[in-house]
Design a protein around this motif. Structure first.
Motif, PDB file in Angstrom:
ATOM      1  N   PHE A 140       0.889  -1.206   0.148  1.00 29.64           N
ATOM      2  CA  PHE A 140       0.102   0.017   0.079  1.00 29.64           C
ATOM      3  C   PHE A 140       0.915   1.176  -0.098  1.00 29.64           C
ATOM      4  CE2 PHE A 140      -2.257  -3.332   1.761  1.00 29.64           C
ATOM      5  CZ  PHE A 140      -3.650  -3.312   1.185  1.00 29.64           C
ATOM      6  N   VAL A 141       0.385   2.155  -0.380  1.00 30.09           N
ATOM      7  CA  VAL A 141       0.952   3.513  -0.498  1.00 30.09           C
ATOM      8  C   VAL A 141       0.277   4.727   0.205  1.00 30.09           C
ATOM      9  CG1 VAL A 141       1.933   5.502  -2.193  1.00 30.09           C
ATOM     10  CG2 VAL A 141       2.006   2.943  -2.798  1.00 30.09           C
ATOM     11  N   ARG A 142       1.031   5.550   1.066  1.00 34.06           N
ATOM     12  CA  ARG A 142       0.424   6.494   1.834  1.00 34.06           C
ATOM     13  C   ARG A 142       1.481   7.880   1.543  1.00 34.06           C
ATOM     14  NH1 ARG A 142       1.427   5.462   7.532  1.00 34.06           N
ATOM     15  NH2 ARG A 142      -0.305   4.247   7.125  1.00 34.06           N
ATOM     16  N   THR A 143       0.734   8.952   1.086  1.00 32.22           N
ATOM     17  CA  THR A 143       1.545  10.283   0.728  1.00 32.22           C
ATOM     18  C   THR A 143       1.252  11.124   1.860  1.00 32.22           C
ATOM     19  OG1 THR A 143       1.426   9.983  -1.611  1.00 32.22           O
ATOM     20  CG2 THR A 143       1.460  12.146  -1.010  1.00 32.22           C
ATOM     21  N   LYS A 144       1.972  12.046   2.472  1.00 35.34           N
ATOM     22  CA  LYS A 144       1.841  13.251   3.254  1.00 35.34           C
ATOM     23  C   LYS A 144       2.613  14.268   2.689  1.00 35.34           C
ATOM     24  CE  LYS A 144       4.617  12.081   7.182  1.00 35.34           C
ATOM     25  NZ  LYS A 144       4.708  11.738   8.478  1.00 35.34           N
ATOM     26  N   ILE A 145       2.131  15.462   2.949  1.00 41.13           N
ATOM     27  CA  ILE A 145       2.969  16.760   2.550  1.00 41.13           C
ATOM     28  C   ILE A 145       3.028  17.545   3.990  1.00 41.13           C
ATOM     29  CG2 ILE A 145       3.068  18.802   1.415  1.00 41.13           C
ATOM     30  CD1 ILE A 145       1.360  17.348  -0.680  1.00 41.13           C
ATOM     31  N   THR A 146       4.117  17.965   4.186  1.00 38.96           N
ATOM     32  CA  THR A 146       4.462  18.810   5.342  1.00 38.96           C
ATOM     33  C   THR A 146       4.947  20.180   5.148  1.00 38.96           C
ATOM     34  OG1 THR A 146       6.391  17.820   6.118  1.00 38.96           O
ATOM     35  CG2 THR A 146       4.383  16.791   7.095  1.00 38.96           C
ATOM     36  N   ASP A 147       4.913  21.227   5.859  1.00 41.39           N
ATOM     37  CA  ASP A 147       5.534  22.430   5.894  1.00 41.39           C
ATOM     38  C   ASP A 147       6.622  22.463   6.617  1.00 41.39           C
ATOM     39  OD1 ASP A 147       4.739  22.758   8.447  1.00 41.39           O
ATOM     40  OD2 ASP A 147       3.324  24.287   8.109  1.00 41.39           O
ATOM     41  N   LYS A 148       7.287  23.499   6.584  1.00 37.12           N
ATOM     42  CA  LYS A 148       8.697  23.870   7.212  1.00 37.12           C
ATOM     43  C   LYS A 148       8.730  23.538   8.603  1.00 37.12           C
ATOM     44  CE  LYS A 148      11.073  26.850   4.134  1.00 37.12           C
ATOM     45  NZ  LYS A 148      11.590  28.361   4.001  1.00 37.12           N
ATOM     46  N   GLU A 149       7.499  23.579   9.425  1.00 34.82           N
ATOM     47  CA  GLU A 149       7.131  23.321  10.891  1.00 34.82           C
ATOM     48  C   GLU A 149       6.810  21.971  11.035  1.00 34.82           C
ATOM     49  OE1 GLU A 149       5.672  26.337   9.489  1.00 34.82           O
ATOM     50  OE2 GLU A 149       7.840  27.059   9.873  1.00 34.82           O
ATOM     51  N   ASN A 150       6.888  21.042   9.872  1.00 31.95           N
ATOM     52  CA  ASN A 150       6.727  19.675   9.968  1.00 31.95           C
ATOM     53  C   ASN A 150       5.291  19.473  10.325  1.00 31.95           C
ATOM     54  OD1 ASN A 150       7.455  17.081   9.526  1.00 31.95           O
ATOM     55  ND2 ASN A 150       7.850  16.605  11.586  1.00 31.95           N
ATOM     56  N   LYS A 151       4.365  20.483  10.025  1.00 33.20           N
ATOM     57  CA  LYS A 151       2.742  20.526  10.115  1.00 33.20           C
ATOM     58  C   LYS A 151       2.211  19.672   8.795  1.00 33.20           C
ATOM     59  CE  LYS A 151      -1.419  23.174  10.282  1.00 33.20           C
ATOM     60  NZ  LYS A 151      -2.059  24.524   9.862  1.00 33.20           N
ATOM     61  N   ILE A 152       1.508  18.628   8.919  1.00 35.07           N
ATOM     62  CA  ILE A 152       0.775  18.057   7.752  1.00 35.07           C
ATOM     63  C   ILE A 152      -0.026  19.045   7.308  1.00 35.07           C
ATOM     64  CG2 ILE A 152      -0.619  15.945   7.108  1.00 35.07           C
ATOM     65  CD1 ILE A 152       0.707  14.417   9.406  1.00 35.07           C
ATOM     66  N   ILE A 153      -0.093  19.236   6.118  1.00 37.62           N
ATOM     67  CA  ILE A 153      -1.170  20.005   5.173  1.00 37.62           C
ATOM     68  C   ILE A 153      -1.820  19.171   4.259  1.00 37.62           C
ATOM     69  CG2 ILE A 153       0.433  21.876   4.971  1.00 37.62           C
ATOM     70  CD1 ILE A 153       0.736  21.540   2.409  1.00 37.62           C
ATOM     71  N   TYR A 154      -1.461  17.569   4.181  1.00 41.64           N
ATOM     72  CA  TYR A 154      -2.133  16.758   3.398  1.00 41.64           C
ATOM     73  C   TYR A 154      -1.500  15.630   3.840  1.00 41.64           C
ATOM     74  CZ  TYR A 154      -4.104  13.713   0.109  1.00 41.64           C
ATOM     75  OH  TYR A 154      -4.704  12.660  -0.414  1.00 41.64           O
ATOM     76  N   GLN A 155      -2.593  14.567   4.024  1.00 38.16           N
ATOM     77  CA  GLN A 155      -2.311  13.092   4.120  1.00 38.16           C
ATOM     78  C   GLN A 155      -3.290  12.354   3.496  1.00 38.16           C
ATOM     79  OE1 GLN A 155      -0.662  11.388   7.777  1.00 38.16           O
ATOM     80  NE2 GLN A 155      -1.595   9.577   7.596  1.00 38.16           N
ATOM     81  N   SER A 156      -2.992  11.133   2.847  1.00 39.50           N
ATOM     82  CA  SER A 156      -4.124  10.329   2.219  1.00 39.50           C
ATOM     83  C   SER A 156      -4.891  10.006   2.993  1.00 39.50           C
ATOM     84  CB  SER A 156      -3.120   8.892   1.403  1.00 39.50           C
ATOM     85  OG  SER A 156      -1.956   9.341   0.678  1.00 39.50           O
ATOM     86  N   PRO A 157      -6.220   9.885   2.724  1.00 37.51           N
ATOM     87  CA  PRO A 157      -7.327   9.661   3.664  1.00 37.51           C
ATOM     88  C   PRO A 157      -7.435   8.223   3.781  1.00 37.51           C
ATOM     89  CG  PRO A 157      -8.115  10.393   1.601  1.00 37.51           C
ATOM     90  CD  PRO A 157      -6.669  10.452   1.236  1.00 37.51           C
TER      91      PRO A 157
END
Length: 171
Positions: free
Chosen positions: A37-54
Motif C-alpha cells: 500500500f502507498v500513503r502520501t503526506k505533505i508537511t510544511d517547514k514546521e513539520n505540520k501536515i497540510i495533506y495526508q492520504s485519507p
C-alpha cells in the motif's frame, strides 16, 4: 512523479495566485505480489501536515506494454512486476516558492506491507509556483515579471549542452 497545477476559483481575479491547487501524484513500486500500500503526506517547514492520504492506497499493475518496456530498458527493473497508484487531491492557499522566498514543503511517500507497517519511505522537496514564458513580455514567476540573467551552458561543451561533438571533445 509530482505534478502541481493551478485551479482558478469561479470569481477569482486572474492575477490572484493563492487559492486551490490541484495535485496529482503518481507512484510506481516493484513488488513480487503487489500486496503493498502507498500513503502520501505533505508537511510544511514546521513539520505540520497540510495533506495526508485519507486511506492507504493499493497500487494496480501497470500495462503489459509499459512493463515490458521498463523491464527491457531500465536495467534495475529487469524481471520486476511493477505497480502504480495515482492520487488526486487539492491544497488550499500554499505558500508559493519564489526567488525571494524559496519556500519548500516536504512530500513523503510511504510504502506499507499488508499489516500496515512502513517498509520504505521516500521524501523530496516540493514547491508551488506558476511560471509563464511569454515571447512578447518575458518571464513571469507567480504573476510577477522577473528578468532572467545568465546563459545556457551545460556540461563541458557550453552552448552545445549534452550534444556530443567530436571537435568540442578535442577542444
Amino acid at each position: 512523479t509530482y505534478f502541481v497545477s493551478r485551479i482558478k476559483d469561479k470569481d477569482e481575479n486572474s492575477t490572484l495566485l493563492n487559492g486551490t491547487w490541484a495535485c496529482k501524484f503518481s507512484t510506481e513500486v516493484c513488488s513480487p505480489d503487489g500486496n503493498v500500500f502507498v500513503r502520501t503526506k505533505i508537511t510544511d517547514k514546521e513539520n505540520k501536515i497540510i495533506y495526508q492520504s485519507p486511506e492507504d492506497l493499493k497500487p494496480t499493475r501497470i500495462s503489459q506494454e509499459e512493463e515490458t518496456y521498463l523491464n527491457e530498458f531500465a536495467i534495475g527493473l529487469k524481471n520486476q512486476k511493477i505497480y502504480k497508484v495515482t492520487e488526486e487531491f487539492s491544497i488550499k492557499n500554499p505558500i508559493l516558492w519564489d526567488v525571494e522566498n524559496p519556500y519548500l514543503y516536504t512530500t513523503t511517500t510511504e510504502l506499507l506491507n499488508s499489516k500496515g507497517e512502513i517498509i520504505d519511505t521516500y521524501s523530496q522537496n516540493t514547491g508551488f509556483k506558476t511560471a509563464i514564458f511569454d515571447k512578447e513580455q518575458g518571464f513571469f514567476l507567480n504573476g510577477r515579471y522577473l528578468k532572467i540573467f545568465g546563459a545556457c551552458h551545460h556540461h563541458d561543451h557550453g552552448a552545445l549542452g549534452s550534444a556530443f561533438d567530436k571537435n568540442a571533445l578535442r577542444r
